[in-house]
Structures are given as C-alpha cells and as structure tokens.
Design a protein around this motif. Sequence first.
Motif, PDB file in Angstrom:
ATOM      1  N   THR A 147       0.852  -1.191   0.000  1.00 29.31           N
ATOM      2  CA  THR A 147       0.000   0.000   0.000  1.00 29.31           C
ATOM      3  C   THR A 147       0.886   1.238   0.000  1.00 29.31           C
ATOM      4  O   THR A 147       1.756   1.391   0.853  1.00 29.31           O
ATOM      5  CB  THR A 147      -0.911   0.022   1.244  1.00 29.31           C
ATOM      6  N   SER A 169       0.811   5.614  -1.548  1.00 22.35           N
ATOM      7  CA  SER A 169       0.031   6.648  -2.233  1.00 22.35           C
ATOM      8  C   SER A 169       0.636   6.923  -3.606  1.00 22.35           C
ATOM      9  O   SER A 169       1.831   6.722  -3.816  1.00 22.35           O
ATOM     10  CB  SER A 169       0.050   7.936  -1.409  1.00 22.35           C
ATOM     11  N   ASN A 225      -1.402  -1.719  -4.125  1.00 24.39           N
ATOM     12  CA  ASN A 225      -2.722  -1.194  -3.775  1.00 24.39           C
ATOM     13  C   ASN A 225      -3.837  -2.153  -4.192  1.00 24.39           C
ATOM     14  O   ASN A 225      -4.836  -1.759  -4.801  1.00 24.39           O
ATOM     15  CB  ASN A 225      -2.926   0.199  -4.376  1.00 24.39           C
TER      16      ASN A 225
END
Length: 745
Positions: free
Chosen positions: A219, A221, A253
């Motif tokens: 994970t 951004s 993600n």
Amino acid sequence: MLKPITVAVLMACVSTPALAQSQPWLDKSKSADDRAKAAVAAMTLDEKLTLVFGLRDSSGLEKIADDIVPPAVKADVEAHAIKHSAGYLPPIQRLNIPAQWQTDASIGIRVKGGMQRTALPSSLATAASFDPQVSEAGGKMIAQEARASGFNTFLAGGVNLAREPRNGRNFEYVGEDPWLAGEMAGGLINGIQSQHMVSTMKHYALNDQESQRTTVDVTISPEAMRQSDLLAFEFLYDRARPGSVMCSYNLINGRWACENEYLLNKTLKQDWGFKGYVMADWGAVHSTADAANFGLDQFTGFPCCGDKKPWFAPKVFKAALDKGDISMARLDDMAERIVWPLFSSGVFDDPVKVGPIDFKANAAVSQKAAENSLVLLKNDGNLLPLSGVKSVAMIGGHADKGVLAGGGSSSVDPVGGNAVPGLQPAAWPGPVVYMPSSPVDALKAELPKAKIAYDGGDDIAAAVALARSSDVAVVFVTQWMGESFDGPLELGGNQDALVAAVADANPKTIVVVESGGAVLMPWKDSVPAMLEAFYPGIRGGNAIARILTGKVNPSGHLPISFPASNAQLAHPDIPGFGKPEGSMPVHITYDEGAAIGYKWYDVKALTPLFAFGHGLSYTTFAVTDARANVANGALSVSAAIRNTGKTAGKGLMQVYVAPADYKAVGWEAPKRLVAFHKDSVAPGASSAAFTQVVDPRLLATYEVSDNSWRIHAGTYHVLFGQASDDLPVSVDVTLPDMVWSAVHK
Ligand code: BGC
C-alpha cells in the motif's frame, strides 16, 4: 542451440529489395512506427497470437496439451530455443518476423550448464562507480556476448530502489536514489540496445522484498510512488528507452503488478508515452482479460514456476476475444508494441549471428568496472595502500579461490567455471557461485616479494596465529544473497567473531566485504581499513588486489546507506520473512512514502553506519567554484573538483537540493540528490567545470489531483560535496512556482 541456418535465411530475406515492396516493414527507410503498423496489418489472428505467448526451452513442454501448445510449435521450440535460457517466441516465418530469444540479464548471459560467459560486477557494485559510462561499457560488452550466443532480447536492467535494505535482490538493482538509479541503469540499457538488442527495465514495480514476493500487497500513495520508485523507472525510460518493461510478482494497492491499470496503462503508457511492450515476470500472470485490458502485452517463459494457467495461450486468448472480453484493437496494439522495438532497436535489420567471443577483452571490461566501483569505506592512518609489507595474512571468504556472486536468475556460469563448487544451496536460487578470480593469487602477483599466506578462517585460533605473525591481515567476509529470499544484515557463521579476533591480534587489519548490499559491522571501530567490494565480477580478485596495493586509486561511493542497526529501518520486520514462498498473503504499508534510504535517515535524524554517497580515495578532493543559477525557472548547478592530495585519482562531486523548509514545500525529506559527476584529476589540478540543468521533477512534488508536477516557490539550498553527509558548500537560490503536466510531450 540456435541453428545458424535460421539466421542466414532471415538475413537473406531482409535484404531483398523486391520483398521490401511486398513486405513494407522490411524497408529500412521507413520509421519503426510505420514498419510495426504495416507488419501487424499483414498478420493473421494466429500470427498475432504467436507474439503474445512466449515459451521457455522445450523442458516441460511435453506435459502441455497440444491444444495449448501445438506440436508444430513444440517442434520449433525444440529445434530453435536455446536450452536452459529464459524465454523464446517462435518466428513468424511467412512475414520474416524473427524469433525472440530472451536471456537473463544484468551482469551477463545466463544459460545454465554449457554456456560459460563473462560476468560483470553486480549492478549495485557498478552503481557505486557513479559513472554511467561504466555501466554503458558493461552493457555493450554483455550484449555483444548475447548476440554471439544467439540472443536478441535482454531481460535487464533492474531499477527497483533499495527501499528494503535486506531485499535479496538489491545486488541486481542500482541503489536507493531515483536519479542515480535511472542514470546507472540507463547506461546499462543504452549499452545493451546500442548492440541492436531489445532490453527490458524491471521489475515494475515496488517489488521491494523477496519474502512472499508473489503474494505481498504494497500500500502506497500515488504521490509517494511517483516521487520515488516510479521516478527511477521514469528517469531510466527517459534516458534509455528500453523496448520492454517487465511487470513484477507483487500487488500494488490491491492489484497485481501485471494487471495494474494505474501502473501499466496510466503511468507507463499514457503519461510516459511508452511505445514498447509490457512482458510479465515468469509466473506473474493471473488472468487473461484483466491482464490484457489493464496493460500486459506479453506472457512469456511458459511453462514456469507460478503459472497456474496458460492465460495467453492462443486457445485461451481466442475464447476471450470471441466473448468480447478483449477487443481485436487491443490485440493489434499488443502485437504492434511487441514488434515495434524489434524495428526501433535494430534487431530486425541486424539479426543475431552465433560467433566467437573475445573473453579476454571482455574480462578486462569487467575488471575495469570493478576498479571503478569498489568503495574504500575506512582507511585510518593510511594503512592502505599496502606498500613495503613483507608478509600478508589473507583470511576467509574463499579468497584463495575467487570472489562471491549473487544467486537466482541473474547468476552467470562464469568463463573458467565456479571456483568453489559444491556449496549449499546447490539448487535454486543456487548454486552458490564464486567467480574464478582469486584475491590471494592476484595479490601475490602484485606483491611478488611479500610472503602471502592464506587461512580459511573456520578455525579462529589458527587465523589469529597467522595474523599475529604477519605484517598485515586482510580478512574477507561474505554475504550470499539471491533471488527469492531476503537476508539478515548480520554476517553469517563466525565471521563477526573472526574479524574481531583478527583485529585484536593485529592492529593492521583490513576487512574486504563481498556482499549483496548493506551489512552490519559490529567491529567497525576496531578495524582501521575496510573495502566494500559487493560482488565484484569475473576479475574481482584482480580489482581488489590492485586497489589494496594502490595500482588503482579507489573511487567508488556507496549507492545505498548502510544502517547501523535493524532498529533504524523504516520496517524493522519484513512481513512473511523466512516462511515458504507463497505460503501466506502478506501486506505492507509504506508509511515512509518516498523517504527511502538517506532521505529516511534525514527525516528521522538518524546516523547510519555509512551514509549514502560515502567513499574514500588515496588522495583528497575538494569541490570548488560551486554555482547555482535559476534562468527561466530552470535550475543549473556547476562546480569543479580539485585534487588536494598527492596522488592522481577520480573525484566525485555530488549535488543535493534542500528546501529551506522541506515540509512547507511538500517534500518527503530534507534533501534530494540532483546531480553527480566523476572526473580523473591529477594532484594539485582541478577538473573542468561540470554543469547540469537539474531535472525539474527532482525539485517538485507530484500532484495527483491534476496529474502534474509542481515546484513550490521558495528558497532552496544547493549543497555540494562528496557524500550525503559531507556537503560543505551551500549556494541559495529562489525558485518560482511552476506547474506542468505529468504527461510526457
Ligand atoms: C525473475 C526475472 C527473470 C525471470 C526469467 C524470474 O524469476 O524474477 O528477473 O528475468 O525469472 O528468468
């Protein structure tokens, strides 16, 4: 082995003018775009499907049903694929489209058994040269060997950032900084493709740990990945235009890398304008329609390891076309992307030709790379270079036989054979290979008058006795790393105790480290001199001896930070570490964002064992005439290197930018490397001034809201020096606000 007849026939066809009229893609005067389009327009459905589904050699094919791989294809593979190589795509004979012979990879050609080839130093070692010309020369050399061995497609180079210092494959990559990584891997791929070969940047992306590499979900951004891991790929793409990109095993993600729309369709193809093809890592495909629609162009190396199904086999792909799950336009796009680099890189017009190889000349290229890359970490009291010594105790690390190399798919069977056969693991990701270049023999040749004795180091008391009776002691420590596992930073076995005991017995102790990446050094303060050799390649022993004796002045600098302890790491524990591969789904959240390596240490105000960019020489340098100017919003930096000592050597300037307030301008960390330059300088002399316009992405933040890069107006310090923790010169500039699209023009 490739039958030379195939090559000869293809060459004859390609050069016939009449054919060029009926087959316009044979016309060299046309652009690669036009040729690729014309070739695909002439293809039948079956021919297009040939391109998207690659095989390995014939091993294992006999178990595959004939409706998945038809007998004629099996026969072609048997006749023309190179045994024990990574991958093979049959030719389209009717259209004179050549076969694709795919070989691993970054340090040389890998064909298990029977094809001994030249091995470069590990990619991480070469990154320590901070000189893209060194990686380019290496790329050119291994590509020439590949051509002469019958390959036209290289599965190199790796450009994943060393986000996790214990990643087993860090030695295949080029360090922790996006600019350095892009430049160094760019040099390699430019060298490879200059020899009319398709090269591949990999493993796209965020394949940062080998533990549970096929199930780990990362994970992160979009901002963080665009400013770090993906930026390294973007810089590499800009510099070298590899024809192919290999998507990785892991998930990002929640989506597999090989069906990750954000990574493949959006970032790579739309934003960067990548025209080549995405090939999947071996066993990394998980679907047919999703993979094709979200950006995968080629599934190759079948049948392999994790392949649960032949997802892109003609029969399976046709069914997806028939159902309307994949459009014909998408298949055309895939085929066009796969043939395009065959035209753009020259594979088509200059077919491979099996021929002789000048191994002596190629070994010299590898030795030069090592000599530019080994890093002198410490040299108290100028213990090195060795001069006038009468006796040297050489201890441990099989230094009487050779130097260590990394394991897995990048491992090369070296010319001269494995110097220490039989070590465990003998099977994947082994065998453990020692390059046949003995540091002991090489040192004897450099110091013919000295008494040089060797002790294996297993019996610490014996090693201590030898060290005590010698002028100096050189202890070799090793850390074997490889694909499919991560390693601890601690050295294995009795090595730490050995170094401590030898250093205690002889104050003139030098440690030579052969490692995949960073290691912990609990004995650092009691050892006066240390040389980091990483995996130094097929002439590594010679390079070590020439540096120890001062025939070569060391000039390597660390492309990664060396942590002082596991507790300093962003992730003290690796999820899934030590458990059987694929045995569990694991998840990791990159809260550190883009703050990798020295950026992380800066954010946390931690002092590593050795900082990124650190590296000593037998002379001293100063960075002089430092300037930084902003014109039309572009920052240019300039400086010269002065040799302030008494020995000729290569100096390295490093330039970083540090915003006056890094948080206020949205940076992940207090400073970023923006330029570096290495030059040979005579004692007392200065190099010519080096000037570079800083890539604006290195001054900006990625803005996900409008897919742009943005420089935030303000004061920025431009820092000049010779390591990330040695930046004595600072020049201030004011940067204006700037915003531009992340879509390449
Ligand atoms: C590796 C790739 C390699 C491929 C083919 C995989 O295990 O991850 O880097 O190119 O095998 O050998």
